[in-house]
Write a protein that holds these residues in place. Structure first.
Motif, PDB file in Angstrom:
ATOM      1  N   MET A   1       0.862  -1.177   0.000  1.00 23.04           N
ATOM      2  CA  MET A   1       0.000   0.000   0.000  1.00 23.04           C
ATOM      3  C   MET A   1       0.900   1.230   0.000  1.00 23.04           C
ATOM      4  N   LYS A   2       0.487   2.220  -0.795  1.00 18.05           N
ATOM      5  CA  LYS A   2       1.256   3.444  -0.912  1.00 18.05           C
ATOM      6  C   LYS A   2       0.309   4.637  -1.026  1.00 18.05           C
ATOM      7  N   ILE A   3       0.658   5.739  -0.389  1.00 14.62           N
ATOM      8  CA  ILE A   3      -0.143   6.965  -0.490  1.00 14.62           C
ATOM      9  C   ILE A   3       0.036   7.550  -1.877  1.00 14.62           C
ATOM     10  N   ILE A   4      -1.085   7.807  -2.560  1.00 14.04           N
ATOM     11  CA  ILE A   4      -0.975   8.497  -3.845  1.00 14.04           C
ATOM     12  C   ILE A   4      -1.443   9.947  -3.748  1.00 14.04           C
ATOM     13  N   SER A   5      -2.156  10.278  -2.655  1.00 15.80           N
ATOM     14  CA  SER A   5      -2.602  11.657  -2.472  1.00 15.80           C
ATOM     15  C   SER A   5      -2.898  11.926  -0.999  1.00 15.80           C
ATOM     16  N   THR A   6      -2.447  13.079  -0.527  1.00 17.65           N
ATOM     17  CA  THR A   6      -2.849  13.557   0.804  1.00 17.65           C
ATOM     18  C   THR A   6      -3.894  14.636   0.583  1.00 17.65           C
ATOM     19  N   ASN A   7      -4.974  14.607   1.387  1.00 17.37           N
ATOM     20  CA  ASN A   7      -6.130  15.476   1.136  1.00 17.37           C
ATOM     21  C   ASN A   7      -6.597  16.140   2.420  1.00 17.37           C
ATOM     22  N   ILE A   8      -6.884  17.418   2.314  1.00 14.77           N
ATOM     23  CA  ILE A   8      -7.467  18.143   3.443  1.00 14.77           C
ATOM     24  C   ILE A   8      -8.602  19.019   2.925  1.00 14.77           C
ATOM     25  N   GLY A   9      -9.461  19.438   3.838  1.00 17.27           N
ATOM     26  CA  GLY A   9     -10.590  20.275   3.451  1.00 17.27           C
ATOM     27  C   GLY A   9     -10.827  21.374   4.457  1.00 17.27           C
ATOM     28  N   GLU A  10     -11.554  22.385   4.010  1.00 19.96           N
ATOM     29  CA  GLU A  10     -11.942  23.503   4.874  1.00 19.96           C
ATOM     30  C   GLU A  10     -13.403  23.346   5.257  1.00 19.96           C
ATOM     31  N   ARG A  11     -13.802  24.078   6.288  1.00 21.85           N
ATOM     32  CA  ARG A  11     -15.214  24.118   6.665  1.00 21.85           C
ATOM     33  C   ARG A  11     -16.011  24.687   5.497  1.00 21.85           C
ATOM     34  N   LYS A  12     -17.130  24.051   5.215  1.00 25.27           N
ATOM     35  CA  LYS A  12     -17.984  24.529   4.141  1.00 25.27           C
ATOM     36  C   LYS A  12     -19.429  24.438   4.593  1.00 25.27           C
ATOM     37  N   GLU A  13     -20.180  25.497   4.353  1.00 23.33           N
ATOM     38  CA  GLU A  13     -21.606  25.481   4.672  1.00 23.33           C
ATOM     39  C   GLU A  13     -22.367  25.126   3.410  1.00 23.33           C
ATOM     40  N   ILE A  14     -23.290  24.174   3.558  1.00 26.24           N
ATOM     41  CA  ILE A  14     -24.106  23.744   2.432  1.00 26.24           C
ATOM     42  C   ILE A  14     -25.570  23.792   2.824  1.00 26.24           C
ATOM     43  N   ASP A  15     -26.415  23.925   1.832  1.00 30.40           N
ATOM     44  CA  ASP A  15     -27.857  23.882   2.054  1.00 30.40           C
ATOM     45  C   ASP A  15     -28.302  22.447   1.795  1.00 30.40           C
ATOM     46  N   VAL A  30      -3.457  17.961  -1.726  1.00 29.33           N
ATOM     47  CA  VAL A  30      -2.463  19.014  -1.502  1.00 29.33           C
ATOM     48  C   VAL A  30      -1.101  18.455  -1.906  1.00 29.33           C
ATOM     49  N   GLU A  31      -0.219  19.334  -2.318  1.00 31.17           N
ATOM     50  CA  GLU A  31       1.095  18.923  -2.817  1.00 31.17           C
ATOM     51  C   GLU A  31       2.135  18.776  -1.716  1.00 31.17           C
ATOM     52  N   HIS A  32       1.790  19.177  -0.515  1.00 30.39           N
ATOM     53  CA  HIS A  32       2.767  19.171   0.575  1.00 30.39           C
ATOM     54  C   HIS A  32       2.479  18.031   1.558  1.00 30.39           C
ATOM     55  N   PRO A  33       3.475  17.630   2.349  1.00 29.61           N
ATOM     56  CA  PRO A  33       3.212  16.625   3.389  1.00 29.61           C
ATOM     57  C   PRO A  33       2.164  17.151   4.370  1.00 29.61           C
ATOM     58  N   VAL A  34       1.416  16.230   4.971  1.00 34.25           N
ATOM     59  CA  VAL A  34       0.445  16.605   6.003  1.00 34.25           C
ATOM     60  C   VAL A  34       0.880  15.979   7.321  1.00 34.25           C
ATOM     61  N   PHE A  35       0.537  16.671   8.408  1.00 33.69           N
ATOM     62  CA  PHE A  35       0.923  16.209   9.747  1.00 33.69           C
ATOM     63  C   PHE A  35      -0.237  15.446  10.359  1.00 33.69           C
ATOM     64  N   LEU A  36       0.026  14.190  10.707  1.00 29.80           N
ATOM     65  CA  LEU A  36      -0.990  13.350  11.347  1.00 29.80           C
ATOM     66  C   LEU A  36      -0.789  13.450  12.851  1.00 29.80           C
ATOM     67  N   ASP A  37      -1.755  14.078  13.511  1.00 27.52           N
ATOM     68  CA  ASP A  37      -1.690  14.271  14.952  1.00 27.52           C
ATOM     69  C   ASP A  37      -2.554  13.220  15.642  1.00 27.52           C
TER      70      ASP A  37
END
Length: 187
Positions: A1-15, A30-37
């Motif tokens: 298994m290998k990571i092909i994409s790291t993904n993050i999102g912002e708060r979004k309001e939807i109806d 995202v193109e940068h490393p992400v920190f897993l806390d």
């Protein structure tokens, strides 16, 4: 298994049916490393702390191989990495072979497979089609939540190196099927 994409999102309001709902399901690569806390992926919005994030669900991984199945069912959907709300799009995750407690070294981190993802209406909102929620339940393509045993950065290209096997425990697919039965969702 290998990571092909790291993904993050912002708060979004939807109806949603006339009600304003806040969600973090709209994740993008995202193109940068992400920190897993310990309880979350840094920089990723978690709007429903009752059902997402926390120690047992700090990171959500989903298989890119599953995308093929969904693309056939939803050919008009733009399948961007992260469309399932996953933090890590992984080349090949097989929920029928990953057991609760299996542990992996990934990038700077150590991750332990904990539980299955249970779809809610927000997945239907993301796909602009509520039928996906029921169809998702009828597969074992649920993805895997991970507990972060050692925090750190991960990036695309990082491999999952299994350091502990818990074959005596149920698989993630077993847990998902049990939850489907418990919820009375029939085939």
């Amino acid at each position: 298994m290998k990571i092909i994409s790291t993904n993050i999102g912002e708060r979004k309001e939807i109806d949603y049916k006339g009600t304003l709902v806040t969600t973090g399901i709209f994740k993008y690569a995202v193109e940068h490393p992400v920190f897993l806390d310990v309880e979350e992926v840094k920089g990723d919005a978690i709007c429903d702390r009752e059902n997402h994030g926390g120690v047992l669900q700090s990171v959500y991984g989903y298989s890119f191989k599953h995308y093929t199945y969904w693309k056939e069912l939803y050919p008009k959907v733009n399948f961007e990495m992260g469309i399932f709300g996953e933090n890590l799009t992984i080349d090949d995750v097989d929920e029928t072979k990953i057991h609760q407690g299996d542990t992996f070294k990934v990038g700077d981190t150590i991750l332990e497979a904990t539980v299955q993802r249970e779809p809610c209406y927000k997945l239907g909102v993301r796909f602009n089609n509520m039928s996906i929620v029921k169809k998702f339940w009828k597969t074992t393509f649920c993805g895997v939540y991970f507990k972060v045993l050692q925090t750190g950065f991960v990036k695309a290209g990082d491999e999952f190196i299994q350091i502990k096997s818990c074959s005596e425990n149920p698989t993630i697919a077993d847990l998902f099927i049990a939850k489907r039965i418990e919820n009375g969702i029939s085939d």
